[in-house]
Design a protein around this motif. Structure first.
Motif, PDB file in Angstrom:
ATOM      1  N   ILE A  24     -28.037   9.077 -21.722  1.00 42.61           N
ATOM      2  CA  ILE A  24     -27.525  10.500 -21.702  1.00 42.61           C
ATOM      3  C   ILE A  24     -27.669  10.995 -20.144  1.00 42.61           C
ATOM      4  N   THR A  25     -27.279  12.062 -19.905  1.00 44.84           N
ATOM      5  CA  THR A  25     -27.428  12.797 -18.633  1.00 44.84           C
ATOM      6  C   THR A  25     -28.525  13.851 -18.850  1.00 44.84           C
ATOM      7  N   VAL A  26     -29.645  13.654 -18.221  1.00 49.46           N
ATOM      8  CA  VAL A  26     -30.637  14.493 -18.632  1.00 49.46           C
ATOM      9  C   VAL A  26     -30.667  15.835 -17.922  1.00 49.46           C
ATOM     10  N   ASN A  27     -29.817  15.915 -17.066  1.00 55.59           N
ATOM     11  CA  ASN A  27     -29.349  17.439 -16.401  1.00 55.59           C
ATOM     12  C   ASN A  27     -28.953  18.067 -17.356  1.00 55.59           C
ATOM     13  N   ILE A  28     -27.879  17.441 -18.291  1.00 58.65           N
ATOM     14  CA  ILE A  28     -27.405  18.229 -19.303  1.00 58.65           C
ATOM     15  C   ILE A  28     -28.530  18.933 -20.424  1.00 58.65           C
ATOM     16  N   VAL A  79     -33.648  14.021 -26.604  1.00 54.02           N
ATOM     17  CA  VAL A  79     -32.880  14.856 -27.364  1.00 54.02           C
ATOM     18  C   VAL A  79     -33.757  15.642 -28.439  1.00 54.02           C
ATOM     19  N   PHE A  80     -34.415  14.927 -29.130  1.00 52.83           N
ATOM     20  CA  PHE A  80     -35.345  15.230 -30.008  1.00 52.83           C
ATOM     21  C   PHE A  80     -36.083  16.732 -29.605  1.00 52.83           C
ATOM     22  N   MET A  81     -36.606  16.551 -28.617  1.00 55.50           N
ATOM     23  CA  MET A  81     -37.367  17.502 -27.925  1.00 55.50           C
ATOM     24  C   MET A  81     -36.637  18.862 -27.799  1.00 55.50           C
ATOM     25  N   LEU A  82     -35.267  18.503 -27.298  1.00 54.62           N
ATOM     26  CA  LEU A  82     -34.396  19.622 -27.008  1.00 54.62           C
ATOM     27  C   LEU A  82     -34.097  20.209 -28.529  1.00 54.62           C
TER      28      LEU A  82
END
Length: 142
Positions: A24-28, A79-82
């Motif tokens: 994944i793109t971490v910036n997104i 992503v689960f943190m997001l």
């Protein structure tokens, strides 16, 4: 509603990345996280403690990623943190459960069908997208 759309859109973009590139793109994710924090400051849907507690499952996934030497992707933990930032602890755990059940069912189907060896990597984020979509359809939103 805006927060649900932002999270669903972010999960959609990450799903495509995870399927195509296995990363994944971490910036997104970072940008979506900043938007989530600003939205929570404006609308105060949950406390800061609930937001932090919501991120704990993602931290747990990151630890599992380290312990398994990458068998579980670090991107999944991020992503689960997001999602925990947006959903809080209880709803994030529900999303995690749904995602794992959906992924597990597909994995079992592929094993039974004979299409997999059992040691192949399967992207998880598309199942987060599907699980969150099911939560929205069933009326469970941010």
């Amino acid at each position: 509603m805006i927060q649900s759309c932002i999270l669903l859109g972010t999960l959609g973009v990450h799903s495509l990345e995870d399927i195509r590139e296995k990363k994944i793109t971490v910036n997104i994710t970072l940008f979506s996280g900043i938007i989530g924090i600003v939205m929570h400051l404006l609308f105060q849907n949950q406390s800061i403690y609930e937001m932090l507690a919501g991120m704990l499952p993602g931290v747990g996934i990151l630890l599992l990623s380290r312990l398994t030497k990458g068998k579980i992707g670090m991107g999944d933990g991020i992503v689960f943190m997001l999602t925990g930032l947006y959903l809080g602890f209880g709803k994030n755990m529900m999303l995690m459960f749904l995602s794992f059940v959906l992924a597990g069912n597909l994995g079992l189907f592929l094993l039974i069908k004979g299409g997999g060896r059992g040691d192949e990597k399967m992207p998880l984020i598309p199942f987060l997208f599907l699980g969150y979509s099911l939560m929205i359809i069933s009326g469970i939103q941010i």
